[in-house]
Design an enzyme around this catalytic site. Sequence first.
Site, PDB file in Angstrom:
ATOM      1  N   SER A 195       0.825  -1.214   0.000  1.00 54.36           N
ATOM      2  CA  SER A 195       0.000   0.000   0.000  1.00 54.36           C
ATOM      3  C   SER A 195       0.855   1.258   0.000  1.00 54.36           C
ATOM      4  O   SER A 195       0.436   2.297  -0.507  1.00 54.36           O
ATOM      5  CB  SER A 195      -0.876   0.040   1.250  1.00 54.36           C
ATOM      6  OG  SER A 195      -1.635  -1.118   1.372  1.00 54.36           O
TER       7      SER A 195
ATOM      8  N   HIS B 106      -1.201  -2.544  -7.176  1.00 52.44           N
ATOM      9  CA  HIS B 106      -1.907  -2.177  -5.950  1.00 52.44           C
ATOM     10  C   HIS B 106      -3.409  -2.327  -6.149  1.00 52.44           C
ATOM     11  O   HIS B 106      -4.051  -1.515  -6.819  1.00 52.44           O
ATOM     12  CB  HIS B 106      -1.540  -0.740  -5.555  1.00 52.44           C
ATOM     13  CG  HIS B 106      -2.144  -0.317  -4.260  1.00 52.44           C
ATOM     14  ND1 HIS B 106      -2.593   0.958  -4.006  1.00 52.44           N
ATOM     15  CD2 HIS B 106      -2.395  -1.023  -3.125  1.00 52.44           C
ATOM     16  CE1 HIS B 106      -3.089   1.013  -2.778  1.00 52.44           C
ATOM     17  NE2 HIS B 106      -2.977  -0.166  -2.238  1.00 52.44           N
TER      18      HIS B 106
ATOM     19  N   GLU C 295      -3.893   0.172  -9.259  1.00 51.89           N
ATOM     20  CA  GLU C 295      -2.782   1.093  -9.532  1.00 51.89           C
ATOM     21  C   GLU C 295      -1.598   0.247 -10.010  1.00 51.89           C
ATOM     22  O   GLU C 295      -1.159  -0.659  -9.289  1.00 51.89           O
ATOM     23  CB  GLU C 295      -2.395   1.861  -8.261  1.00 51.89           C
ATOM     24  CG  GLU C 295      -3.358   2.977  -7.904  1.00 51.89           C
ATOM     25  CD  GLU C 295      -2.915   3.792  -6.690  1.00 51.89           C
ATOM     26  OE1 GLU C 295      -3.183   4.990  -6.649  1.00 51.89           O
ATOM     27  OE2 GLU C 295      -2.305   3.220  -5.754  1.00 51.89           O
TER      28      GLU C 295
ATOM     29  N   ASN D  34      -3.562   6.485  -1.915  1.00 46.41           N
ATOM     30  CA  ASN D  34      -3.346   6.522  -0.469  1.00 46.41           C
ATOM     31  C   ASN D  34      -2.583   7.775  -0.037  1.00 46.41           C
ATOM     32  O   ASN D  34      -2.749   8.256   1.079  1.00 46.41           O
ATOM     33  CB  ASN D  34      -2.599   5.265  -0.009  1.00 46.41           C
ATOM     34  CG  ASN D  34      -3.542   4.074   0.095  1.00 46.41           C
ATOM     35  OD1 ASN D  34      -4.754   4.237   0.102  1.00 46.41           O
ATOM     36  ND2 ASN D  34      -2.985   2.874   0.179  1.00 46.41           N
TER      37      ASN D  34
HETATM   38  P1  NAD Z   1      -3.519  -9.810   5.975  1.00 44.47           P
HETATM   39  O1  NAD Z   1      -2.881  -9.686   7.280  1.00 44.47           O
HETATM   40  O2  NAD Z   1      -5.006  -9.997   5.880  1.00 44.47           O
HETATM   41  O3  NAD Z   1      -2.860 -10.999   5.154  1.00 44.47           O
HETATM   42  C1  NAD Z   1      -1.497 -11.214   5.059  1.00 44.47           C
HETATM   43  C2  NAD Z   1      -1.297 -12.703   4.831  1.00 44.47           C
HETATM   44  O4  NAD Z   1       0.056 -12.930   4.457  1.00 44.47           O
HETATM   45  C3  NAD Z   1      -1.550 -13.553   6.075  1.00 44.47           C
HETATM   46  O5  NAD Z   1      -2.519 -14.531   5.760  1.00 44.47           O
HETATM   47  C4  NAD Z   1      -0.193 -14.174   6.369  1.00 44.47           C
HETATM   48  O6  NAD Z   1      -0.310 -15.493   6.881  1.00 44.47           O
HETATM   49  C5  NAD Z   1       0.467 -14.153   5.023  1.00 44.47           C
HETATM   50  N1  NAD Z   1       1.936 -14.138   5.068  1.00 44.47           N
HETATM   51  C6  NAD Z   1       2.733 -13.418   5.870  1.00 44.47           C
HETATM   52  N2  NAD Z   1       4.033 -13.672   5.592  1.00 44.47           N
HETATM   53  C7  NAD Z   1       4.031 -14.573   4.600  1.00 44.47           C
HETATM   54  C8  NAD Z   1       5.052 -15.226   3.875  1.00 44.47           C
HETATM   55  N3  NAD Z   1       6.326 -15.013   4.148  1.00 44.47           N
HETATM   56  N4  NAD Z   1       4.717 -16.111   2.911  1.00 44.47           N
HETATM   57  C9  NAD Z   1       3.411 -16.349   2.637  1.00 44.47           C
HETATM   58  N5  NAD Z   1       2.414 -15.754   3.303  1.00 44.47           N
HETATM   59  C10 NAD Z   1       2.712 -14.863   4.259  1.00 44.47           C
HETATM   60  O7  NAD Z   1      -3.091  -8.518   5.162  1.00 44.47           O
HETATM   61  P2  NAD Z   1      -3.818  -7.819   3.928  1.00 44.47           P
HETATM   62  O8  NAD Z   1      -4.784  -6.820   4.429  1.00 44.47           O
HETATM   63  O9  NAD Z   1      -4.256  -8.860   2.990  1.00 44.47           O
HETATM   64  O10 NAD Z   1      -2.612  -6.998   3.292  1.00 44.47           O
HETATM   65  C11 NAD Z   1      -1.611  -7.599   2.524  1.00 44.47           C
HETATM   66  C12 NAD Z   1      -0.854  -6.568   1.736  1.00 44.47           C
HETATM   67  O11 NAD Z   1      -1.772  -5.876   0.898  1.00 44.47           O
HETATM   68  C13 NAD Z   1      -0.166  -5.501   2.578  1.00 44.47           C
HETATM   69  O12 NAD Z   1       1.007  -5.113   1.940  1.00 44.47           O
HETATM   70  C14 NAD Z   1      -1.167  -4.359   2.570  1.00 44.47           C
HETATM   71  O13 NAD Z   1      -0.566  -3.121   2.786  1.00 44.47           O
HETATM   72  C15 NAD Z   1      -1.686  -4.481   1.168  1.00 44.47           C
HETATM   73  N6  NAD Z   1      -3.000  -3.902   0.949  1.00 44.47           N
HETATM   74  C16 NAD Z   1      -3.990  -4.039   1.874  1.00 44.47           C
HETATM   75  C17 NAD Z   1      -5.231  -3.488   1.616  1.00 44.47           C
HETATM   76  C18 NAD Z   1      -6.357  -3.666   2.591  1.00 44.47           C
HETATM   77  O14 NAD Z   1      -7.336  -2.927   2.505  1.00 44.47           O
HETATM   78  N7  NAD Z   1      -6.320  -4.622   3.486  1.00 44.47           N
HETATM   79  C19 NAD Z   1      -5.464  -2.799   0.425  1.00 44.47           C
HETATM   80  C20 NAD Z   1      -4.447  -2.702  -0.517  1.00 44.47           C
HETATM   81  C21 NAD Z   1      -3.210  -3.242  -0.250  1.00 44.47           C
END
Ligand code: NAD
Length: 698
Positions: free
Chosen positions: A406, A427, A439, A477
């Site tokens: 993000s 993104h 994005e 963002n």
């Molecule tokens: P989340 O915590 O829901 O999920 C992350 C997942 O990654 C978990 O299930 C975890 O077990 C897994 N994980 C961690 N380390 C790992 C590894 N080494 N190998 C494989 N799996 C691994 O997080 P999220 O909300 O899905 O966010 C994930 C990414 O997306 C972040 O970078 C976040 O900034 C970005 N993002 C989030 C949103 C949002 O609204 N939640 C929107 C856009 C981007």
Amino acid sequence: MSDPVVFSVHGSVAVLRINNPPVNALSQAVRQGLSGGMDRAEADSSVKAVLIVGEGRAFIAGADITEFGKPPMEPALPDLCTRIEASPLLVIASMHGVSLGGGLEVALGAHYRIAQPTARIGLPEVHLGLLPGAGGTQRLPRLTGVETAIEIMSTGRQVKAAEALKHGIIDKIEEGDPQEVGLAYANALLVQAAPRRAVSELPAPAPIDWDAAHVTALQKGRGQTSPGAIIRAAQAASELPFAEGMAAERALFFELLQGNQSKGMIHAFFNERAVSNLPELKGVTPRALDAIGVIGGGTMGAGIATAALLAQMQVVLIETNEEQVAAARKRIEGNLAGALSRGKITQMQYDGLVTQALTVAVNYDTLSNVDLVIEAVFEDMAVKKEVFGKLDAVCKSGAILASNTSYLDVDEIAASTSRPADVIGLHFFSPAHVMKLLEVVVADKTAIDVVATGFELGKRLGKISVRAGVCDGFIGNRILAVYRTAADHMVLDGASPYQIDRALTGFGFAMGPFAVADLAGLDIGWMTRKRKAPDRHPDERVPTYIDKLCEEGHFGRKTGEGYYLYEAGSRASVPNPKIPELIAAEQAALEITPRDFTDEDIVRRYMCAMVNEAAKVVDEGIARRPADVDMVLLFGYGFPRFWGGPLKWADLQGLDKVLADIERYAQEDAWFWKPAPLLQSLVATGRSFDDLNRAPAS
Ligand code: NAD
Ligand code: HSC
């Protein structure tokens, strides 16, 4: 250029074949061609009927939207429809593909309508901030009754042929070449001596409770005015003789056409298409995209995997352990079950997707054959680098390594691999299988065919893809952080979060910023504030009252308490009575005397903060054009479409007025309100953001 309407005679039927690629929009030349074709048919004594048919992929997609706002050119579309209907010859429309807006209105001017089984009809003018202006509001209710007509016009949805037949909008469905099918139908009608049937001569439709319908339309439109105008036009169809109803429709149409909302929505229509047209990608072939990998099956990873599966891609998803593997699979299956229950996929497709197209595993070696991997693990640079190190080791040569980060620096992630040219940011927005925005974050060393593949992926997933440069938060963002801060400042100075949410939903946002914060989870902002605290500039104003709630374990909707209180199992919420007390305590500590804000002040400050940061984002080249920012806010952040986006909004307000407000706010807080140099230079040279959209992209 070939003739936009080709005239030919087949026995006693004259055919007017519209040929105006790509979608047979009713440009002046087409209108002229149809009118001239009617004259020619009527002058030929051997001709008894006229068949109107379209060449290519559609019957007619509507009025030519590029002509709106330009001086009107004869023949006017409503007059053409009336002229067609008044013909002494029998007129038949044979419809295939889409017949939309003016396209359907031309067909409603005909005496009989036949359509292909796959044809779809609709009056989508509402999506352009308009209403049907060539008789649609007068003729459709005469065919279907008022309720159905209003539903079709105010949703703008595309109605399938079978449903259109049921409502009496078309007379017959028959598969085959549209011209051949149309000719056979015309000849059959001639043999039967079928009468000319003018829709305008049908009895006026029965009335409904117009005022109640008007109120409902405005409520559903969330500030959009054209749904209300549609009700008034339908009322005219019911209450006035046809010709007067047409005059009423025309007056309402022009009122809407001259208003800001249609300008905003037409801007959105063209730019949602233009945004992924990058000049530098012309002729660049994207890499293969048959199988994709996803790292992390949390909220985002599961959503991205779902989107890819629904787009017929093979997906390999990696999680950290068997428990997480099962949890990720469950999330994806849940998402797909949603698609199944909405009829987007069949049970058989569902079964195929979960058993054959999806692999969820722990072992990174499973990724050796994928064409592109999207990392969606925790937002932590160390974790991301570790993951990219593993991907670098196992992925095949030429595979694209993408991050869904993000905020983090995609250049830094790329530099940690041995193949920075293959690294890109992709993104997505949550929920990733639903939200339309992508994005495409282009890092310093990203290869051009990798960028092309990012856009190709967006296209396959049905997204609106926007190019973004690398900075903290990219386009969306980064701007969000600033306008959100403006809202926080207003709270410190005396506006309540509830007034702010109300003012902004009144402006047209689906939700206000505090309701959104509750939905996203207050812990995210809390952690960010803690992370940024050590480097904070002394002049930066950051409210901390909400941290007290977080310290007690209240993180918004997911814990049942945040700015609002939520009842378990219900979507309803009420303001949290603790919030005003916490705010008052912080105001007292900071020696702030709260003051009143009007809803208009609130909207203005919020929007000025958004526009000012957006101008910086364009100036720095993070966004290519102002319209790119507009599309990001529209498709990723719930910005009201009828304003076209924040920079279109600013153009419509007058940039000089926006800048004057920012300069006034800067007298209170010069640190936060630094006018964007681009905004200043546009004002100084009398230009608008839209002028930059039109300038050739560099
Ligand atoms: P989340 O915590 O829901 O999920 C992350 C997942 O990654 C978990 O299930 C975890 O077990 C897994 N994980 C961690 N380390 C790992 C590894 N080494 N190998 C494989 N799996 C691994 O997080 P999220 O909300 O899905 O966010 C994930 C990414 O997306 C972040 O970078 C976040 O900034 C970005 N993002 C989030 C949103 C949002 O609204 N939640 C929107 C856009 C981007
Ligand atoms: C209307 O009809 C008003 C009338 O009621 C009354 C008017 C009366 C006024 C006078 C009063 C006196 N015009 O989407 P795609 C372009 S309002 C111009 O990628 P698809 C589009 O920009 C109109 N251009 O294809 C794109 O150009 P690009 C009501 C139009 O297959 C290209 O065509 N109708 C255009 O995914 C391909 O489009 C609508 O709102 C138009 N009408 O979808 C329909 N329509 O290649 C709008 C398209 O340069 N159109 N273009 O990027 C659509 O919904 C979709 O384009 C289709 C095709 C479903 C038609």
